[in-house]
Design a protein around this motif. Structure first.
Motif, mmCIF file in Angstrom:
data_model
loop_
_atom_site.group_PDB
_atom_site.id
_atom_site.type_symbol
_atom_site.label_atom_id
_atom_site.label_comp_id
_atom_site.label_asym_id
_atom_site.label_seq_id
_atom_site.Cartn_x
_atom_site.Cartn_y
_atom_site.Cartn_z
ATOM 1 N N PRO A 439 75.127 86.040 20.508
ATOM 2 C CA PRO A 439 74.342 87.095 21.161
ATOM 3 C C PRO A 439 73.078 86.529 21.803
ATOM 4 N N TYR A 440 72.518 87.319 22.686
ATOM 5 C CA TYR A 440 71.224 86.949 23.240
ATOM 6 C C TYR A 440 70.159 87.045 22.137
ATOM 7 N N VAL A 441 69.184 86.192 22.247
ATOM 8 C CA VAL A 441 68.075 86.178 21.289
ATOM 9 C C VAL A 441 66.817 86.607 22.008
ATOM 10 N N MET A 442 65.983 87.380 21.298
ATOM 11 C CA MET A 442 64.707 87.802 21.869
ATOM 12 C C MET A 442 63.687 86.718 21.538
ATOM 13 N N GLY A 443 63.378 85.868 22.519
ATOM 14 C CA GLY A 443 62.486 84.761 22.232
ATOM 15 C C GLY A 443 61.837 84.170 23.455
ATOM 16 N N ASP A 444 60.836 83.340 23.197
ATOM 17 C CA ASP A 444 60.142 82.573 24.232
ATOM 18 C C ASP A 444 60.755 81.184 24.210
ATOM 19 N N SER A 445 61.537 80.856 25.216
ATOM 20 C CA SER A 445 62.295 79.603 25.192
ATOM 21 C C SER A 445 61.397 78.380 25.087
ATOM 22 N N GLN A 446 60.228 78.413 25.727
ATOM 23 C CA GLN A 446 59.332 77.267 25.653
ATOM 24 C C GLN A 446 58.817 77.068 24.223
ATOM 25 N N ARG A 447 58.514 78.156 23.553
ATOM 26 C CA ARG A 447 58.029 78.054 22.173
ATOM 27 C C ARG A 447 59.141 77.607 21.227
ATOM 28 N N ILE A 448 60.359 78.103 21.448
ATOM 29 C CA ILE A 448 61.469 77.711 20.573
ATOM 30 C C ILE A 448 61.790 76.232 20.772
ATOM 31 N N ILE A 449 61.722 75.761 22.015
ATOM 32 C CA ILE A 449 61.874 74.325 22.278
ATOM 33 C C ILE A 449 60.814 73.542 21.513
ATOM 34 N N GLN A 450 59.592 74.075 21.474
ATOM 35 C CA GLN A 450 58.501 73.405 20.753
ATOM 36 C C GLN A 450 58.832 73.305 19.263
ATOM 37 N N VAL A 451 59.399 74.371 18.689
ATOM 38 C CA VAL A 451 59.786 74.342 17.273
ATOM 39 C C VAL A 451 60.867 73.292 17.047
ATOM 40 N N LEU A 452 61.907 73.307 17.875
ATOM 41 C CA LEU A 452 63.002 72.339 17.720
ATOM 42 C C LEU A 452 62.507 70.913 17.904
ATOM 43 N N ARG A 453 61.631 70.704 18.884
ATOM 44 C CA ARG A 453 61.092 69.369 19.123
ATOM 45 C C ARG A 453 60.336 68.862 17.896
ATOM 46 N N ASN A 454 59.510 69.730 17.304
ATOM 47 C CA ASN A 454 58.754 69.322 16.116
ATOM 48 C C ASN A 454 59.676 69.010 14.944
ATOM 49 N N LEU A 455 60.686 69.856 14.734
ATOM 50 C CA LEU A 455 61.602 69.631 13.611
ATOM 51 C C LEU A 455 62.420 68.359 13.799
ATOM 52 N N ILE A 456 62.856 68.113 15.025
ATOM 53 C CA ILE A 456 63.645 66.896 15.286
ATOM 54 C C ILE A 456 62.779 65.646 15.147
ATOM 55 N N SER A 490 69.563 75.605 12.022
ATOM 56 C CA SER A 490 69.214 74.604 11.011
ATOM 57 C C SER A 490 69.143 73.223 11.634
ATOM 58 N N VAL A 491 68.216 72.419 11.125
ATOM 59 C CA VAL A 491 68.066 71.021 11.542
ATOM 60 C C VAL A 491 68.158 70.180 10.280
ATOM 61 N N GLN A 492 69.253 69.434 10.157
ATOM 62 C CA GLN A 492 69.522 68.660 8.944
ATOM 63 C C GLN A 492 69.354 67.173 9.216
ATOM 64 N N ASP A 493 68.751 66.444 8.240
ATOM 65 C CA ASP A 493 68.567 65.005 8.398
ATOM 66 C C ASP A 493 69.013 64.279 7.136
ATOM 67 N N ASN A 494 69.047 62.975 7.210
ATOM 68 C CA ASN A 494 69.417 62.136 6.059
ATOM 69 C C ASN A 494 68.216 61.307 5.609
ATOM 70 N N GLY A 495 67.025 61.933 5.672
ATOM 71 C CA GLY A 495 65.786 61.211 5.395
ATOM 72 C C GLY A 495 65.397 61.166 3.930
ATOM 73 N N ILE A 496 64.077 61.093 3.696
ATOM 74 C CA ILE A 496 63.557 60.816 2.352
ATOM 75 C C ILE A 496 63.631 62.018 1.423
ATOM 76 N N GLY A 497 63.932 63.224 1.945
ATOM 77 C CA GLY A 497 64.055 64.391 1.089
ATOM 78 C C GLY A 497 62.711 64.923 0.610
ATOM 79 N N LEU A 498 62.761 65.976 -0.186
ATOM 80 C CA LEU A 498 61.552 66.647 -0.639
ATOM 81 C C LEU A 498 61.657 67.036 -2.104
ATOM 82 N N THR A 499 60.542 66.974 -2.801
ATOM 83 C CA THR A 499 60.459 67.527 -4.156
ATOM 84 C C THR A 499 60.129 69.011 -4.049
#
Length: 571
Positions: A439-456, A490-499
């Protein structure tokens, strides 16, 4: 210890005088009266413990009528009848009217004294047994006040409810000293309960109204209660008000049948500290407090004061700890920003100084390379400044987003393309359902890109080697809160993990997982705080899951599905 006060009532002067003299010789305080009406008038004005009255008194009230009238004035009086006509019917009728003992005429001095002492002892034991059972019950009940599971905001209400229930009060109010302002009582919680007899009567205070509400409407009543509460607290004593007059606790006036309204004002003290005052009120069919009621109220006030005081101490400690934490984070942030600024500035200064050396002639390739480095370092500085300003806008509630219906899978593809171009060594996979099912999402594409960029970038930064990142999209059905549904990314990685500790704090500003001497990664700790602000501004949620150290992490965030039908209607 002084003995009891006894009123002897007998219309025969010789008998009355003989009994009075005998009791006085045994150490009792004695008043000798000639008839029932005189005894009733005496009880209205003078407290005493025992009524010893003749049964038959021609020309006036009989003994049973006198007992009934006196005990209506003072129910605590022990009543003993002197009679020469003992019968089962008389005994039954006497017990119904509140008589506690009999002395059959003629009697010896020994029989009279023994009967009086035994009757007084039996009534004292009976009352003490009732009082102790009530107090034991109250002590067990008040464990809820001191329970670690009781929320601090519920303690005043719980204290009131317990007080009202245990003494059958019609109303209760709790006045607490403001933690920020000393020597000032403020009504914090108000509780009211009316019996059918009380309906339509004047209330001590309105029902659960906020402070400003009842202060404006009932300022005279509120001010009176505040003054009484302050008096009880300053003197650390329980005040008893009956029909607007102050009465000494223990006075026969406490149990008078003519009373209409009783108020008890009990101080709340904890470890010598003033906490507030508990006000309880009785009216209607049962308007009187017993001494046991006042003791129960004192226990509840004491336990409530300790619980409220403890919760305030915990709150103060938490505030102090939060200030220490804020100072520590601020110091780390200053050190971090200084480092992050100094590193690119050093590079810019170094390369610019090299290019400006008058003794060296640089060829075009070298000059272009140095200028590219300077440009990249300037971009880092701009990114750092933008992040700081972004966090400031989020905290001020001034973050602007421009939501519109967007194809979210196109945003994911764009973020993936940027990552592959900037970090070709990273293994990145993107998966989502068939595009016609998204479905379509109600969002600001530039801001969502910013979130994905930070998480990646975060996933790459905290994966020491061979980073593998997976981006997934799911569609969640609608519910009462989001009838149109949500999409979960979701953004999944194989990094150091979290406590668990890291998971609880990771979205706080300036927080970084690898602080201290073991720090290996760059950054200010603002990226995830910015992500949270952007996602929540969209009406979504963001969280992280990890099975522990060195087991990778998965960051999730949700976004609301657009209501396309309404959008088309508006267009």
């Amino acid at each position: 210890m002084p003995k009891e006060t006894i009123v002897v009532v007998d219309d025969e002067p010789a008998a009355r005088t003989a009994v009075a003299r005998l009791l006085q010789e045994r150490g009792y305080t004695v008043y000798a009266l000639t008839g029932g009406q005189e005894a009733i008038d005496f009880a209205s004005n003078t407290p005493f413990d025992v009524l010893l009255t003749d049964f038959r008194m021609p020309g006036g009230l009989d003994g049973l009528t006198t007992v009934r009238a006196v005990r209506r004035i003072n129910p605590q009086v022990v009543a003993i009848i002197m009679t020469g006509h003992s019968s089962v019917d008389l005994a039954i009728e006497s017990l119904k009217l509140g008589v506690h003992g009999f002395v059959v005429k003629p009697f010896t001095a020994f029989e009279l004294i023994r009967n009086i002492e035994q009757t007084i002892a039996q009534q004292t034991l009976s009352r003490e047994n009732i009082r102790m059972k009530a107090l034991v019950d109250v002590f067990s009940t008040t464990q809820a006040l001191l329970s670690a599971n009781t929320e601090a905001t519920q303690l005043p209400r719980l204290t009131l409810e317990l007080a009202m229930n245990r003494v059958s009060a019609t109303q209760a109010a709790l006045l607490l000293l403001s933690p920020e302002r000393e020597n000032s009582l403020e009504l914090e919680v108000v509780a009211e309960r009316s019996t059918p007899e009380d309906d339509g009567g004047d209330l001590m205070l309105p029902v659960f109204l906020p402070v400003d509400g009842y202060t404006n409407q009932h300022s005279a009543q509120v001010e009176q209660i505040r003054l009484l509460g302050q008096r009880a607290l300053d003197a650390n004593i329980t005040l008893l008000m009956i029909d607007g007059e102050e009465v000494v606790p223990g006075s026969p006036r406490m149990l008078s049948s003519t009373n209409k309204l009783s108020q008890a004002i009990v101080p709340l003290m904890a470890q010598g500290r003033q906490v507030g005052a508990l006000v309880i009120e009785k009216s209607g069919a049962d308007p009187n407090f017993t001494e046991a009621d006042l003791q129960i109220a004192a226990i509840l006030a004491s336990q409530g004061a300790i619980a409220i005081d403890n919760s305030r101490l915990v709150h103060r400690l938490a505030k102090v700890e939060a200030l220490h934490q804020a100072d520590r984070l601020r110091s780390e942030f200053v050190a971090m920003v200084s480092h992050e600024l100094r590193t690119p500035l050093t590079s810019i200064k170094g390369y610019a100084t090299t290019l400006l050396r008058p003794d060296v002639q640089w060829n075009n390739q070298t000059g272009t390379e140095y200028l590219s480095i300077i440009s990249e370092e300037c971009d880092k500085l701009m990114q750092l400044i933008d992040n700081i300003l972004e966090v400031s806008r989020i905290e001020a509630g001034a973050l602007r987003i421009y939501p519109e219906p967007i194809q979210i899978y196109e945003v994911l593809d764009r973020a993936a393309m940027e990552t592959r171009r900037r970090s070709p060594e990273v293994s990145l996979a993107v998966s989502y359902p068939p595009v016609n099912e998204i479905p379509y999402v109600m969002g600001d594409s530039q801001r969502i890109i910013q979130v994905l960029r930070n998480l990646i970038q975060n996933a790459i930064k905290y994966t020491p080697s061979d980073p593998r990142i997976a981006i997934d999209l799911d569609v969640i059905s609608g519910d009462a809160d989001q009838p149109n549904g949500m999409v979960r990314i979701s953004v999944q990685d194989n990094g150091i993990g979290l406590t668990q500790e890291n998971k609880d704090l990771i979205f706080e500003r300036f927080y970084r997982v690898d602080t201290g001497s073991t720090r290996r990664t760059e950054g200010t700790g603002l990226g995830l705080a910015i992500c949270r602000g952007i996602v929540e501004a969209h009406g979504g949620q963001i969280w992280v899951e990890s099975e522990g150290r060195n087991k990778g992490s998965t960051f999730f965030f949700t976004l609301p599905v657009a209501d396309i039908a309404n959008q088309l209607d508006l267009d």
